[in-house]
Design an enzyme around this catalytic site. Structure first.
Site, PDB file in Angstrom:
ATOM      1  N   CYS A 159       0.798  -1.227   0.000  1.00  0.00           N
ATOM      2  CA  CYS A 159       0.000   0.000   0.000  1.00  0.00           C
ATOM      3  C   CYS A 159       0.828   1.273   0.000  1.00  0.00           C
ATOM      4  CB  CYS A 159      -0.943   0.010   1.199  1.00  0.00           C
ATOM      5  SG  CYS A 159      -1.866  -1.528   1.375  1.00  0.00           S
ATOM      6  N   HIS A 291      -3.031   7.890   5.834  1.00  0.00           N
ATOM      7  CA  HIS A 291      -3.212   6.586   5.195  1.00  0.00           C
ATOM      8  C   HIS A 291      -4.632   6.094   5.461  1.00  0.00           C
ATOM      9  CE1 HIS A 291      -1.896   2.965   3.243  1.00  0.00           C
ATOM     10  NE2 HIS A 291      -2.172   2.221   4.295  1.00  0.00           N
ATOM     11  N   GLU A 302      -1.713   4.846  13.420  1.00  0.00           N
ATOM     12  CA  GLU A 302      -1.392   6.091  12.734  1.00  0.00           C
ATOM     13  C   GLU A 302      -1.629   7.295  13.640  1.00  0.00           C
ATOM     14  OE1 GLU A 302      -2.034   8.229   8.384  1.00  0.00           O
ATOM     15  OE2 GLU A 302      -3.195   6.430   8.877  1.00  0.00           O
ATOM     16  N   LYS A 323      -9.566   7.635   1.187  1.00  0.00           N
ATOM     17  CA  LYS A 323      -9.952   6.240   0.951  1.00  0.00           C
ATOM     18  C   LYS A 323     -11.443   6.041   1.225  1.00  0.00           C
ATOM     19  CE  LYS A 323      -5.531   3.906   1.844  1.00  0.00           C
ATOM     20  NZ  LYS A 323      -4.672   5.087   2.065  1.00  0.00           N
ATOM     21  N   HIS A 328      -9.651   1.843  -1.068  1.00  0.00           N
ATOM     22  CA  HIS A 328      -8.213   1.626  -0.897  1.00  0.00           C
ATOM     23  C   HIS A 328      -7.648   1.086  -2.207  1.00  0.00           C
ATOM     24  CE1 HIS A 328      -4.372   0.802   0.584  1.00  0.00           C
ATOM     25  NE2 HIS A 328      -4.658   0.369   1.806  1.00  0.00           N
ATOM     26  N   PHE A 387       1.482  -3.139   4.595  1.00  0.00           N
ATOM     27  CA  PHE A 387       1.803  -4.453   5.138  1.00  0.00           C
ATOM     28  C   PHE A 387       3.313  -4.697   4.991  1.00  0.00           C
ATOM     29  CE2 PHE A 387      -2.480  -6.910   4.641  1.00  0.00           C
ATOM     30  CZ  PHE A 387      -2.944  -6.284   5.776  1.00  0.00           C
TER      31      PHE A 387
END
Length: 399
Positions: A159, A291, A302, A323, A328, A387
């Site tokens: 991502c 994010h 975050e 998003k 996403h 990830f």
């Protein structure tokens, strides 16, 4: 050291099939998440996503050429064309780079090939299956169509892929390895196989994307691309180009801790490195494009990273996650979200975060909800946390 600016932007995403449509949708806070329309939907538990609707490839490519292009490459090529047209640039081919990010590459091509072999019992697949599915396909096709002979490659860091791609392009221009770069990301994972794999992680929402909100229950997949023309600021001004924004800083780190669980230490170091690279203080940041995946673990991690970097100001800096509007986009997420940063820098509007229900005390941020927030925003950060603990943050300033 060279200062790097954006002089062209193009995109195909669920909010719109060009920059103007996307900016208008972000201003209005329009959410493109809805019921999916893909084969074997009845076999999926998650039936929502953000698709690029009314996409007609034949309007953009000759039939013979289409046999070479996975859906994510189609999005990337059209976005690159738009970006180059806006930049109005005829660069030196040998001094122009093409750097793209993607998490899954040609996943739809892979899905179709496996379906043909395993489900339909066919003994062969399309002869161009490999060049269609390879992660480097988008960068290669951009390079070939536009005759670009500088550094050309793809970055795959889940991502954070497009933030890494754009960050690497900035560093190459600063170092003199290229004079111009097309950089961004592209993704098309909305296939049965792709979604079934994500279902296995149990991080997908069945109803909505609600970043930083109480009641959130997971992420929602999207698809699309965005590509930007980056060039040396002095060269851009000398030719009279319209500068959309300056990329002042890049921060990249690794958590080095867990393949799926985020770590606020790695995220906070990426934020701090972007600030340091830009020569900014934490007090000078006006807005953060987060994010913000709407998973419990990511959002709380975050928010904690922001608290570590900004202290009490973390609850005062306007934060959004687009998003919630376009889904996403995995490897293309940061690229499309960068358009939201351009909206804040150029028009003084922060896109709202959709789906908000109530504040989460574990996510103490000033979340922009309801309608776009108006103001003057001179310095913004755009975060990508992936990830594998792979982090990339971009610092952008008003031109």
């Amino acid at each position: 050291m060279r200062r790097v600016v954006i002089t062209g932007a193009g995109t195909v995403n669920p909010l719109g099939q060009n920059l103007d449509q996307t900016l208008a949708a972000m201003k209005a806070g329009r959410c493109a998440i809805g019921p999916l329309d893909i084969p074997d939907l009845d076999r999926l538990s998650i039936k929502i996503g953000a698709q690029v609707t009314d996409w007609t490839p034949e309007n953009h490519f000759e039939k013979g050429h289409l046999s070479l292009l996975d859906r994510h490459v189609q999005f990337a090529l059209v976005s690159a064309r738009q970006a180059m047209a806006q930049a109005g640039l005829s660069p030196d081919p040998e001094r122009t780079a093409a750097i793209m990010g993607t998490g899954g590459g040609g996943l739809i091509t892979s899905d179709e090939a496996y379906r043909a072999v395993y489900a339909e019992g066919k003994s062969r697949v399309h002869p161009f299956t490999v060049p269609r599915l390879m992660h480097s396909a988008a960068a290669s096709h951009i390079s070939m169509e536009m005759g670009l002979m500088g550094p050309t490659f793809s970055v795959s860091s889940a991502c954070a892929s497009s933030n890494h791609a754009i960050g690497l392009a900035v560093q190459m221009l600063r170092a003199g390895a290229a004079d111009v770069a097309l950089a961004g990301g592209s993704e098309a994972m909305l296939s049965f196989g792709g979604l079934k794999a994500w279902e296995g992680l149990r991080v997908m929402s069945p109803d909505a994307c609600r970043p930083f909100s109480m009641g959130r229950n997971g992420m929602v997949q999207g698809e699309g691309a965005a590509v930007f023309v980056l060039e040396d600021r002095e060269a851009a001004l000398a030719r009279g180009a319209r500068v959309l924004a300056e990329i002042c800083g890049v921060g990249m780190t690794s958590d080095a801790s867990d393949i799926v669980m985020p770590n606020p230490e790695g995220a906070s170091r990426a934020l701090q490195r972007a600030l340091s690279d830009a020569g900014w203080t934490a007090e000078s940041v006006d807005h953060i494009n987060a994010h913000g995946t709407a998973t419990t673990a990511n959002d709380r991690c975050e928010a904690e990273a922001l608290r570590r970097v900004f202290g009490p100001r973390a609850a005062e800096i306007p934060v959004t996650s687009t998003k919630s509007l376009h889904g996403h986009l995995i490897g293309a997420a940061g690229a499309v979200e960068l358009i939201g940063c351009l909206l804040a820098l150029q028009d003084g509007l922060i896109p709202p975060t959709a789906g908000f229900l109530a504040p989460d005390p574990d996510c103490a941020v000033d979340l922009v909800t309801g309608t776009a927030r108006q103001g003057r925003f001179d310095r913004v950060l755009s975060s990508g946390f992936a990830f594998g603990g792979l982090n990339a943050v971009l610092a952008l300033a008003r031109a």
